[in-house]
Write a protein that holds these residues in place. Structure first.
Motif, PDB file in Angstrom:
ATOM      1  N   ALA A  36       0.845  -1.185   0.000  1.00  0.00           N
ATOM      2  CA  ALA A  36       0.000   0.000   0.000  1.00  0.00           C
ATOM      3  C   ALA A  36       0.888   1.246   0.000  1.00  0.00           C
ATOM      4  CB  ALA A  36      -0.895   0.003   1.230  1.00  0.00           C
ATOM      5  N   THR A  37       0.531   2.230  -0.806  1.00  0.00           N
ATOM      6  CA  THR A  37       1.285   3.489  -0.855  1.00  0.00           C
ATOM      7  C   THR A  37       0.375   4.632  -0.480  1.00  0.00           C
ATOM      8  OG1 THR A  37       0.771   3.772  -3.188  1.00  0.00           O
ATOM      9  CG2 THR A  37       2.836   2.658  -2.661  1.00  0.00           C
ATOM     10  N   ARG A  38       0.951   5.589   0.216  1.00  0.00           N
ATOM     11  CA  ARG A  38       0.205   6.790   0.561  1.00  0.00           C
ATOM     12  C   ARG A  38       0.736   7.925  -0.292  1.00  0.00           C
ATOM     13  NH1 ARG A  38       1.253   7.299   6.759  1.00  0.00           N
ATOM     14  NH2 ARG A  38       2.570   8.811   5.745  1.00  0.00           N
ATOM     15  N   PRO A  39      -0.114   8.819  -0.725  1.00  0.00           N
ATOM     16  CA  PRO A  39       0.403   9.961  -1.475  1.00  0.00           C
ATOM     17  C   PRO A  39       1.232  10.865  -0.561  1.00  0.00           C
ATOM     18  CG  PRO A  39      -1.949  10.200  -1.081  1.00  0.00           C
ATOM     19  CD  PRO A  39      -1.559   8.845  -0.586  1.00  0.00           C
ATOM     20  N   VAL A  40       2.257  11.487  -1.123  1.00  0.00           N
ATOM     21  CA  VAL A  40       3.107  12.402  -0.358  1.00  0.00           C
ATOM     22  C   VAL A  40       2.352  13.719  -0.199  1.00  0.00           C
ATOM     23  CG1 VAL A  40       5.318  13.585  -0.327  1.00  0.00           C
ATOM     24  CG2 VAL A  40       5.157  11.306  -1.307  1.00  0.00           C
ATOM     25  N   PRO A  41       2.272  14.241   1.025  1.00  0.00           N
ATOM     26  CA  PRO A  41       1.550  15.505   1.233  1.00  0.00           C
ATOM     27  C   PRO A  41       2.176  16.659   0.445  1.00  0.00           C
ATOM     28  CG  PRO A  41       2.030  14.438   3.331  1.00  0.00           C
ATOM     29  CD  PRO A  41       2.760  13.678   2.276  1.00  0.00           C
ATOM     30  N   ARG A  43       2.489  19.700   1.353  1.00  0.00           N
ATOM     31  CA  ARG A  43       3.374  20.499   2.210  1.00  0.00           C
ATOM     32  C   ARG A  43       4.790  19.930   2.214  1.00  0.00           C
ATOM     33  NH1 ARG A  43       0.775  21.537   7.946  1.00  0.00           N
ATOM     34  NH2 ARG A  43       2.952  22.041   8.285  1.00  0.00           N
ATOM     35  N   THR A  44       4.926  18.619   2.222  1.00  0.00           N
ATOM     36  CA  THR A  44       6.245  17.997   2.201  1.00  0.00           C
ATOM     37  C   THR A  44       6.952  18.286   0.887  1.00  0.00           C
ATOM     38  OG1 THR A  44       5.417  16.227   3.621  1.00  0.00           O
ATOM     39  CG2 THR A  44       7.463  15.805   2.445  1.00  0.00           C
ATOM     40  N   ILE A  45       6.230  18.202  -0.210  1.00  0.00           N
ATOM     41  CA  ILE A  45       6.819  18.494  -1.518  1.00  0.00           C
ATOM     42  C   ILE A  45       7.262  19.954  -1.584  1.00  0.00           C
ATOM     43  CG2 ILE A  45       6.329  18.669  -3.991  1.00  0.00           C
ATOM     44  CD1 ILE A  45       4.422  16.263  -3.605  1.00  0.00           C
ATOM     45  N   LEU A  46       6.397  20.870  -1.143  1.00  0.00           N
ATOM     46  CA  LEU A  46       6.741  22.292  -1.185  1.00  0.00           C
ATOM     47  C   LEU A  46       7.909  22.614  -0.248  1.00  0.00           C
ATOM     48  CD1 LEU A  46       3.192  23.924  -1.362  1.00  0.00           C
ATOM     49  CD2 LEU A  46       4.872  23.609  -3.204  1.00  0.00           C
ATOM     50  N   ALA A  47       7.941  21.975   0.921  1.00  0.00           N
ATOM     51  CA  ALA A  47       9.052  22.204   1.847  1.00  0.00           C
ATOM     52  C   ALA A  47      10.365  21.720   1.244  1.00  0.00           C
ATOM     53  CB  ALA A  47       8.780  21.507   3.174  1.00  0.00           C
ATOM     54  N   THR A  48      10.336  20.588   0.578  1.00  0.00           N
ATOM     55  CA  THR A  48      11.546  20.059  -0.058  1.00  0.00           C
ATOM     56  C   THR A  48      12.020  20.976  -1.176  1.00  0.00           C
ATOM     57  OG1 THR A  48      10.815  17.818   0.457  1.00  0.00           O
ATOM     58  CG2 THR A  48      12.522  18.051  -1.220  1.00  0.00           C
TER      59      THR A  48
END
Length: 148
Positions: A36-41, A43-48
Protein backbone atom coordinates in the motif's frame (compact mmCIF):
# COMPACT_ATOMS: atom_id res chain seq x y z
CA UNK A 1 14.40 -13.34 11.62
CA UNK A 2 13.10 -16.29 9.57
CA UNK A 3 12.72 -15.69 5.88
CA UNK A 4 9.04 -16.58 5.71
CA UNK A 5 8.26 -13.90 8.34
CA UNK A 6 10.17 -11.29 6.35
CA UNK A 7 8.41 -12.32 3.14
CA UNK A 8 5.01 -12.03 4.81
CA UNK A 9 5.60 -8.37 5.75
CA UNK A 10 7.11 -7.49 2.40
CA UNK A 11 10.83 -7.08 3.12
CA UNK A 12 12.39 -9.97 1.21
CA UNK A 13 11.24 -13.04 -0.63
CA UNK A 14 13.04 -16.19 -1.59
CA UNK A 15 14.43 -16.48 -5.07
CA UNK A 16 16.68 -19.39 -5.92
CA UNK A 17 18.14 -21.17 -2.87
CA UNK A 18 20.50 -18.84 -1.00
CA UNK A 19 19.28 -15.73 -2.82
CA UNK A 20 17.07 -13.07 -1.24
CA UNK A 21 15.45 -10.37 -3.35
CA UNK A 22 13.32 -7.40 -2.42
CA UNK A 23 9.72 -7.98 -3.39
CA UNK A 24 6.09 -7.25 -2.64
CA UNK A 25 4.14 -8.61 0.31
CA UNK A 26 2.28 -11.85 -0.31
CA UNK A 27 -1.36 -12.72 0.15
CA UNK A 28 -2.63 -15.86 1.88
CA UNK A 29 -2.11 -17.98 -1.25
CA UNK A 30 1.49 -16.78 -1.63
CA UNK A 31 0.86 -14.52 -4.60
CA UNK A 32 2.65 -11.15 -4.65
CA UNK A 33 0.52 -8.09 -3.83
CA UNK A 34 1.64 -4.48 -4.28
CA UNK A 35 2.38 -2.78 -0.95
CA UNK A 36 0.00 0.00 0.00
CA UNK A 37 1.29 3.49 -0.86
CA UNK A 38 0.20 6.79 0.56
CA UNK A 39 0.40 9.96 -1.48
CA UNK A 40 3.11 12.40 -0.36
CA UNK A 41 1.55 15.50 1.23
CA UNK A 42 1.78 18.71 -0.78
CA UNK A 43 3.37 20.50 2.21
CA UNK A 44 6.25 18.00 2.20
CA UNK A 45 6.82 18.49 -1.52
CA UNK A 46 6.74 22.29 -1.18
CA UNK A 47 9.05 22.20 1.85
CA UNK A 48 11.55 20.06 -0.06
CA UNK A 49 11.45 22.34 -3.10
CA UNK A 50 11.86 25.37 -0.83
CA UNK A 51 14.86 23.87 0.96
CA UNK A 52 16.54 22.97 -2.32
CA UNK A 53 15.98 26.49 -3.69
CA UNK A 54 17.19 28.10 -0.46
CA UNK A 55 20.34 25.97 -0.49
CA UNK A 56 20.97 26.86 -4.13
CA UNK A 57 20.49 30.55 -3.36
CA UNK A 58 22.86 30.41 -0.39
CA UNK A 59 25.55 28.66 -2.45
CA UNK A 60 25.18 31.25 -5.21
CA UNK A 61 25.42 34.08 -2.67
CA UNK A 62 28.62 32.65 -1.20
CA UNK A 63 30.11 32.17 -4.68
CA UNK A 64 29.27 35.75 -5.68
CA UNK A 65 30.57 37.22 -2.41
CA UNK A 66 33.63 34.96 -2.28
CA UNK A 67 36.21 37.74 -2.57
CA UNK A 68 34.54 39.87 0.11
CA UNK A 69 34.22 36.86 2.42
CA UNK A 70 37.91 36.02 1.99
CA UNK A 71 38.93 39.56 2.96
CA UNK A 72 36.55 39.46 5.92
CA UNK A 73 38.09 36.21 7.16
CA UNK A 74 41.58 37.68 6.79
CA UNK A 75 40.52 40.80 8.70
CA UNK A 76 39.02 38.75 11.53
CA UNK A 77 42.17 36.61 11.71
CA UNK A 78 44.40 39.69 11.93
CA UNK A 79 42.17 41.33 14.54
CA UNK A 80 42.13 38.25 16.74
CA UNK A 81 45.84 37.51 16.38
CA UNK A 82 47.03 41.11 16.93
CA UNK A 83 44.65 41.88 19.82
CA UNK A 84 46.94 40.65 22.64
CA UNK A 85 49.90 42.70 21.36
CA UNK A 86 47.74 45.81 20.93
CA UNK A 87 46.34 45.49 24.46
CA UNK A 88 49.81 44.97 25.93
CA UNK A 89 51.14 48.07 24.15
CA UNK A 90 48.13 50.11 25.28
CA UNK A 91 48.63 49.10 28.91
CA UNK A 92 52.40 49.72 28.94
CA UNK A 93 52.33 53.10 27.18
CA UNK A 94 50.00 55.35 29.21
CA UNK A 95 48.98 57.89 26.53
CA UNK A 96 48.83 55.49 23.59
CA UNK A 97 45.42 55.35 21.94
CA UNK A 98 44.13 52.07 20.57
CA UNK A 99 44.39 53.20 16.94
CA UNK A 100 48.04 54.17 17.37
CA UNK A 101 48.81 50.91 19.18
CA UNK A 102 47.13 48.96 16.37
CA UNK A 103 49.15 50.83 13.74
CA UNK A 104 52.44 50.22 15.58
CA UNK A 105 51.76 46.52 16.08
CA UNK A 106 50.66 46.10 12.46
CA UNK A 107 53.81 47.85 11.18
CA UNK A 108 56.00 45.70 13.45
CA UNK A 109 54.38 42.50 12.19
CA UNK A 110 54.67 43.69 8.58
CA UNK A 111 58.39 44.43 9.14
CA UNK A 112 58.98 40.96 10.61
CA UNK A 113 57.14 39.26 7.75
CA UNK A 114 59.08 41.39 5.24
CA UNK A 115 62.38 40.45 6.86
CA UNK A 116 61.52 36.74 6.77
CA UNK A 117 60.56 37.01 3.09
CA UNK A 118 63.76 38.94 2.29
CA UNK A 119 65.95 36.41 4.10
CA UNK A 120 64.38 33.12 3.04
CA UNK A 121 62.10 33.54 0.06
CA UNK A 122 63.77 36.01 -2.30
CA UNK A 123 66.47 34.14 -4.26
CA UNK A 124 70.00 35.32 -3.60
CA UNK A 125 72.90 35.06 -6.09
CA UNK A 126 74.73 32.74 -3.69
CA UNK A 127 71.75 30.40 -3.66
CA UNK A 128 71.59 30.33 -7.45
CA UNK A 129 75.31 29.55 -7.70
CA UNK A 130 74.98 26.83 -5.07
CA UNK A 131 72.00 25.30 -6.89
CA UNK A 132 73.98 25.33 -10.14
CA UNK A 133 77.00 23.61 -8.55
CA UNK A 134 74.95 21.11 -6.49
CA UNK A 135 74.80 18.28 -9.11
CA UNK A 136 78.59 18.44 -9.53
CA UNK A 137 79.10 18.44 -5.76
CA UNK A 138 76.85 15.38 -5.40
CA UNK A 139 78.66 13.57 -8.23
CA UNK A 140 82.04 14.36 -6.65
CA UNK A 141 80.85 13.15 -3.22
CA UNK A 142 79.53 9.80 -4.45
CA UNK A 143 82.92 8.13 -5.21
CA UNK A 144 84.23 9.22 -1.78
CA UNK A 145 81.17 7.73 -0.07
CA UNK A 146 81.41 4.50 -2.09
CA UNK A 147 85.08 3.95 -1.12
CA UNK A 148 84.30 3.88 2.62
Amino acid sequence: MPQHVLADVGYVSAGTPGEEVFSFSRDGAGHPMPMATRPVPVRTILATIGLVLATYGLVELVVQARRVLIWAVIAVFLAVSLHPAVETLRRRVPRCRRSVATLLVFLAVAAVVGAVVALFVIPRPEGSRFAGRLPTMIRDAQPAAASR
